[in-house]
Design a protein around this motif. Structure first.
Motif, short mmCIF file in Angstrom:
data_model
loop_
_atom_site.label_atom_id
_atom_site.label_comp_id
_atom_site.label_asym_id
_atom_site.label_seq_id
_atom_site.Cartn_x
_atom_site.Cartn_y
_atom_site.Cartn_z
N ALA A 67 -31.56 7.76 7.18
CA ALA A 67 -32.47 8.63 6.45
C ALA A 67 -32.10 10.10 6.65
N SER A 68 -31.50 10.44 7.78
CA SER A 68 -31.14 11.83 8.05
C SER A 68 -29.70 12.15 7.65
N MET A 69 -28.99 11.21 7.01
CA MET A 69 -27.59 11.41 6.65
C MET A 69 -27.44 11.54 5.14
N GLN A 70 -26.37 12.19 4.74
CA GLN A 70 -26.05 12.40 3.32
C GLN A 70 -24.74 11.70 2.98
N PRO A 71 -24.53 11.34 1.72
CA PRO A 71 -23.26 10.71 1.33
C PRO A 71 -22.05 11.57 1.65
N LYS A 72 -22.17 12.89 1.59
CA LYS A 72 -21.03 13.76 1.86
C LYS A 72 -20.59 13.74 3.33
N ASP A 73 -21.42 13.15 4.21
CA ASP A 73 -21.08 13.05 5.62
C ASP A 73 -19.98 12.02 5.89
N PHE A 74 -19.68 11.18 4.91
CA PHE A 74 -18.77 10.06 5.12
C PHE A 74 -17.56 10.15 4.20
N ALA A 75 -16.40 9.77 4.75
CA ALA A 75 -15.17 9.73 3.96
C ALA A 75 -15.10 8.44 3.16
N THR A 76 -15.49 7.34 3.78
CA THR A 76 -15.41 6.05 3.10
C THR A 76 -16.33 5.06 3.79
N PHE A 77 -16.47 3.89 3.18
CA PHE A 77 -17.28 2.83 3.77
C PHE A 77 -16.77 1.50 3.29
N ARG A 78 -17.23 0.45 3.94
CA ARG A 78 -16.96 -0.92 3.48
C ARG A 78 -18.16 -1.77 3.84
N VAL A 79 -18.41 -2.77 3.03
CA VAL A 79 -19.52 -3.69 3.26
C VAL A 79 -18.91 -5.07 3.46
N LEU A 80 -19.21 -5.67 4.61
CA LEU A 80 -18.69 -7.00 4.93
C LEU A 80 -19.86 -7.97 4.99
N GLY A 81 -19.72 -9.08 4.33
CA GLY A 81 -20.77 -10.08 4.35
C GLY A 81 -20.17 -11.47 4.41
N HIS A 82 -20.98 -12.42 4.79
CA HIS A 82 -20.54 -13.81 4.87
C HIS A 82 -21.62 -14.68 4.26
N VAL A 83 -21.22 -15.74 3.64
CA VAL A 83 -22.16 -16.62 2.96
C VAL A 83 -23.23 -17.16 3.91
N ASP A 84 -22.82 -17.51 5.13
CA ASP A 84 -23.76 -18.11 6.08
C ASP A 84 -24.58 -17.08 6.84
N ASP A 85 -24.24 -15.81 6.71
CA ASP A 85 -24.92 -14.76 7.46
C ASP A 85 -25.78 -13.94 6.51
N PRO A 86 -27.10 -13.89 6.71
CA PRO A 86 -27.96 -13.15 5.79
C PRO A 86 -27.83 -11.64 5.95
N VAL A 87 -27.23 -11.17 7.04
CA VAL A 87 -27.11 -9.74 7.28
C VAL A 87 -25.66 -9.31 7.00
N SER A 88 -25.52 -8.31 6.13
CA SER A 88 -24.20 -7.76 5.84
C SER A 88 -23.93 -6.58 6.75
N ARG A 89 -22.67 -6.44 7.13
CA ARG A 89 -22.29 -5.30 7.98
C ARG A 89 -21.79 -4.19 7.09
N VAL A 90 -22.30 -2.98 7.30
CA VAL A 90 -21.86 -1.80 6.56
C VAL A 90 -21.15 -0.89 7.56
N ASP A 91 -19.88 -0.65 7.32
CA ASP A 91 -19.09 0.27 8.15
C ASP A 91 -18.96 1.58 7.41
N LEU A 92 -19.46 2.65 8.00
CA LEU A 92 -19.35 4.00 7.44
C LEU A 92 -18.41 4.79 8.33
N TYR A 93 -17.53 5.59 7.73
CA TYR A 93 -16.56 6.35 8.50
C TYR A 93 -16.67 7.83 8.14
N SER A 94 -16.88 8.66 9.18
CA SER A 94 -16.95 10.11 8.97
C SER A 94 -15.55 10.61 8.63
N HIS A 95 -15.50 11.83 8.09
CA HIS A 95 -14.20 12.41 7.72
C HIS A 95 -13.30 12.57 8.94
N ALA A 96 -13.86 13.06 10.04
CA ALA A 96 -13.06 13.28 11.25
C ALA A 96 -12.54 11.96 11.82
#
Length: 142
Positions: free
Chosen positions: A99-128
């Motif tokens: 809630a305190s972060m902005q899209p410009k804070d991140f260089a890229t991201f990826r979303v990983l999910g699995h059929v058997d897992d109801p929770v997806s992992r979101v990896d966010l990477y800062s520019h640095a």
């Protein structure tokens, strides 16, 4: 006389299987395996291209992507802890921190999910973080 015919029949099958076996062994022995290293073509490195530790040419890493696809709506959606686990720079954080972060804070991201897992992992990477790990994986100049 009956024994003579059965003996010749046995001899025939012994000779037949021996010939087939010899043919199979000869066929297997005549097959050769090729060494992929032997047929490899070595290309000298082009000046200015990236090379790794052993001198092999590797493509230069792409620059940090323009993050036009990461939106505030996505960050808001990912705050739902029942559906997403959030990792920023390879460290797990609480979903509400987004809630305190902005899209410009991140260089890229990826979303990983699995059929058997109801929770997806979101990896966010800062520019640095993106630049540091990108540069540490490759050696050379841009």
């Amino acid at each position: 006389m009956m024994k003579i015919e059965s003996i010749s029949s046995v001899n025939f099958w012994q000779k037949f299987t021996s010939i087939i076996t010899l043919f199979a062994v000869a066929l297997i022995c005549s097959c050769t395996l090729t060494d992929p290293q032997k047929d490899a073509v070595t290309v000298p490195p082009v000046p200015g291209e990236w090379t790794n530790e052993v001198g092999m040419d590797v493509p230069a890493p792409p620059p940090a992507p323009k993050n036009d696809f990461l939106t505030t709506q996505l960050l808001n959606k990912w705050q739902d802890a029942s559906e997403y686990a959030i990792w920023v720079d390879d460290k797990k954080i609480a979903n509400q921190t987004l809630a305190s972060m902005q899209p410009k804070d991140f260089a890229t991201f990826r979303v990983l999910g699995h059929v058997d897992d109801p929770v997806s992992r979101v990896d966010l990477y800062s520019h640095a973080y993106y630049e540091k790990h990108l540069k540490s994986e490759f050696k050379g100049k841009e």
